[in-house]
Design a protein around this motif. Structure first.
Motif, PDB file in Angstrom:
ATOM      1  N   GLU A 138      10.079  46.064  15.031  1.00  0.00           N
ATOM      2  CA  GLU A 138      10.034  45.226  16.228  1.00  0.00           C
ATOM      3  C   GLU A 138      10.028  43.750  15.870  1.00  0.00           C
ATOM      4  N   SER A 139       9.270  43.394  14.839  1.00  0.00           N
ATOM      5  CA  SER A 139       9.207  41.988  14.419  1.00  0.00           C
ATOM      6  C   SER A 139      10.563  41.505  13.918  1.00  0.00           C
ATOM      7  N   ALA A 140      11.230  42.349  13.105  1.00  0.00           N
ATOM      8  CA  ALA A 140      12.542  41.981  12.580  1.00  0.00           C
ATOM      9  C   ALA A 140      13.551  41.824  13.717  1.00  0.00           C
ATOM     10  N   ALA A 141      13.518  42.747  14.668  1.00  0.00           N
ATOM     11  CA  ALA A 141      14.437  42.674  15.801  1.00  0.00           C
ATOM     12  C   ALA A 141      14.202  41.404  16.613  1.00  0.00           C
ATOM     13  N   ARG A 142      12.937  41.047  16.808  1.00  0.00           N
ATOM     14  CA  ARG A 142      12.615  39.848  17.581  1.00  0.00           C
ATOM     15  C   ARG A 142      13.138  38.593  16.892  1.00  0.00           C
ATOM     16  N   ARG A 143      12.935  38.511  15.578  1.00  0.00           N
ATOM     17  CA  ARG A 143      13.410  37.338  14.832  1.00  0.00           C
ATOM     18  C   ARG A 143      14.931  37.204  14.926  1.00  0.00           C
ATOM     19  N   LEU A 144      15.617  38.316  14.755  1.00  0.00           N
ATOM     20  CA  LEU A 144      17.077  38.284  14.749  1.00  0.00           C
ATOM     21  C   LEU A 144      17.637  37.948  16.132  1.00  0.00           C
ATOM     22  N   LYS A 145      17.004  38.480  17.172  1.00  0.00           N
ATOM     23  CA  LYS A 145      17.452  38.161  18.525  1.00  0.00           C
ATOM     24  C   LYS A 145      17.225  36.693  18.838  1.00  0.00           C
ATOM     25  N   GLN A 146      16.098  36.144  18.380  1.00  0.00           N
ATOM     26  CA  GLN A 146      15.827  34.727  18.591  1.00  0.00           C
ATOM     27  C   GLN A 146      16.842  33.851  17.865  1.00  0.00           C
ATOM     28  N   ALA A 147      17.421  34.396  16.784  1.00  0.00           N
ATOM     29  CA  ALA A 147      18.456  33.667  16.041  1.00  0.00           C
ATOM     30  C   ALA A 147      19.835  33.810  16.695  1.00  0.00           C
ATOM     31  N   GLY A 148      19.902  34.583  17.787  1.00  0.00           N
ATOM     32  CA  GLY A 148      21.152  34.700  18.535  1.00  0.00           C
ATOM     33  C   GLY A 148      22.010  35.889  18.168  1.00  0.00           C
ATOM     34  N   LEU A 149      21.485  36.831  17.373  1.00  0.00           N
ATOM     35  CA  LEU A 149      22.268  37.995  16.966  1.00  0.00           C
ATOM     36  C   LEU A 149      22.080  39.140  17.949  1.00  0.00           C
ATOM     37  N   LEU A 150      23.102  39.988  18.040  1.00  0.00           N
ATOM     38  CA  LEU A 150      22.977  41.262  18.735  1.00  0.00           C
ATOM     39  C   LEU A 150      22.432  42.267  17.740  1.00  0.00           C
ATOM     40  N   VAL A 151      21.418  43.038  18.139  1.00  0.00           N
ATOM     41  CA  VAL A 151      20.657  43.842  17.189  1.00  0.00           C
ATOM     42  C   VAL A 151      20.676  45.315  17.562  1.00  0.00           C
ATOM     43  N   ASN A 152      20.830  46.146  16.539  1.00  0.00           N
ATOM     44  CA  ASN A 152      20.656  47.593  16.667  1.00  0.00           C
ATOM     45  C   ASN A 152      19.466  47.998  15.812  1.00  0.00           C
ATOM     46  N   VAL A 153      18.515  48.709  16.419  1.00  0.00           N
ATOM     47  CA  VAL A 153      17.326  49.167  15.702  1.00  0.00           C
ATOM     48  C   VAL A 153      17.377  50.685  15.624  1.00  0.00           C
ATOM     49  N   ALA A 154      17.395  51.218  14.419  1.00  0.00           N
ATOM     50  CA  ALA A 154      17.529  52.657  14.218  1.00  0.00           C
ATOM     51  C   ALA A 154      16.424  53.420  14.934  1.00  0.00           C
ATOM     52  N   ASP A 155      16.832  54.435  15.698  1.00  0.00           N
ATOM     53  CA  ASP A 155      15.908  55.328  16.410  1.00  0.00           C
ATOM     54  C   ASP A 155      15.062  54.625  17.456  1.00  0.00           C
ATOM     55  N   ARG A 156      15.485  53.422  17.879  1.00  0.00           N
ATOM     56  CA  ARG A 156      14.747  52.696  18.920  1.00  0.00           C
ATOM     57  C   ARG A 156      15.738  52.155  19.967  1.00  0.00           C
ATOM     58  N   PRO A 157      16.302  53.025  20.795  1.00  0.00           N
ATOM     59  CA  PRO A 157      17.281  52.560  21.780  1.00  0.00           C
ATOM     60  C   PRO A 157      16.730  51.511  22.731  1.00  0.00           C
TER      61      PRO A 157
END
Length: 256
Positions: free
Chosen positions: A61-80
């Protein structure tokens, strides 16, 4: 639809992959297969997409939040619930790609649907697509009017047509098709009455007619769920209306 299906070109571009182990390795291989360059989170400023493949939920969740804040579209395995995009199961008949998605509900179901399709779609499907692409200028010359061109291609590619995609011989038949193709500008009218607002109740013939029609003339209270089965570029007019002089017209009425 729960999602808008898109094919994202990543050839030569960096794609962030966060994680270690088999799950992250699988994501990196997928990126490389599509011509992308897997990179670490430290290079996120060069990327547009990211995959997070971490077992620990909070860390993911932390990694996804950082990447989204950087403007990336994110896919998190097993977390739709955390995904900006999901990965379909892909059947590759380059340049034809068939993607099967369940929106993250069941990767196993998507895989087995794709395996069924693998068994019925010939290996020559990509060759047929390439031949049609190569012949696009000649097709435009042979059929300069867009509606006539679409009808000719539809007729050739339909079931048992000269370029039926399910027939292996079709890949070598494009030139012969163009040599013998005759423009068919005649008017075709298909009329049917439906008794249900559920598109699943359409017969196969009705669904095919809607999918091929140039113009849909329909009762005013036909629901959008039914009309959505038509081509996006098909003209839709509420009845009463006069049919055109050419092309395939479907007249759709609602019983009761």
């Amino acid at each position: 639809m729960h999602s808008l299906p898109l094919f994202h070109r990543i050839s030569g571009k960096r794609v962030v992959v966060v994680g270690v182990g088999d799950m992250a390795d699988a994501k990196a291989r997928l990126v490389e297969r599509a011509g992308g360059i897997p990179c670490a989170e430290t290079e996120a400023h060069h990327a547009q997409l990211a995959f997070v493949a971490l077992e620990d939920k909070r860390t993911a969740e932390s990694a996804a939040r950082r990447l989204k804040q950087a403007g990336l579209l994110v896919n998190v395995a097993d977390r739709p619930d955390l995904c900006d995009f999901t990965l379909p199961s892909v059947l590759d008949r380059d340049p034809v790609l068939v993607a099967v998605s369940t929106g993250g509900a069941s990767a196993g179901l998507a895989k087995h649907l794709r395996l069924r399709l693998e068994a019925v779609l010939p290996q020559t499907l990509g060759t047929l697509a390439t031949a049609l692409f190569t012949a696009r200028d000649r097709i435009r010359t042979r059929f300069p009017e867009s509606n006539a061109r679409r009808r000719a291609i539809d007729a050739a590619l339909q079931e048992h047509g000269v370029l039926d995609p399910f027939e292996e011989a079709s890949a070598a038949s494009v030139e012969n098709w163009l040599d013998g193709a005759q423009e068919n500008a005649s008017l075709q009218i298909v009329e049917f009455t439906i008794a249900s607002d559920d598109p699943e109740d359409l017969t196969l013939r009705q669904a095919r007619a809607l999918g091929k029609a140039d113009i849909i003339l329909h009762d005013a209270h036909i629901p959008d769920t039914i009309l959505a089965r038509a081509r996006a570029d098909a003209v839709r007019k509420a009845l009463p209306a006069d049919p055109p002089a050419e092309g395939l017209t479907v007249i759709l009425r609602r019983k009761g």
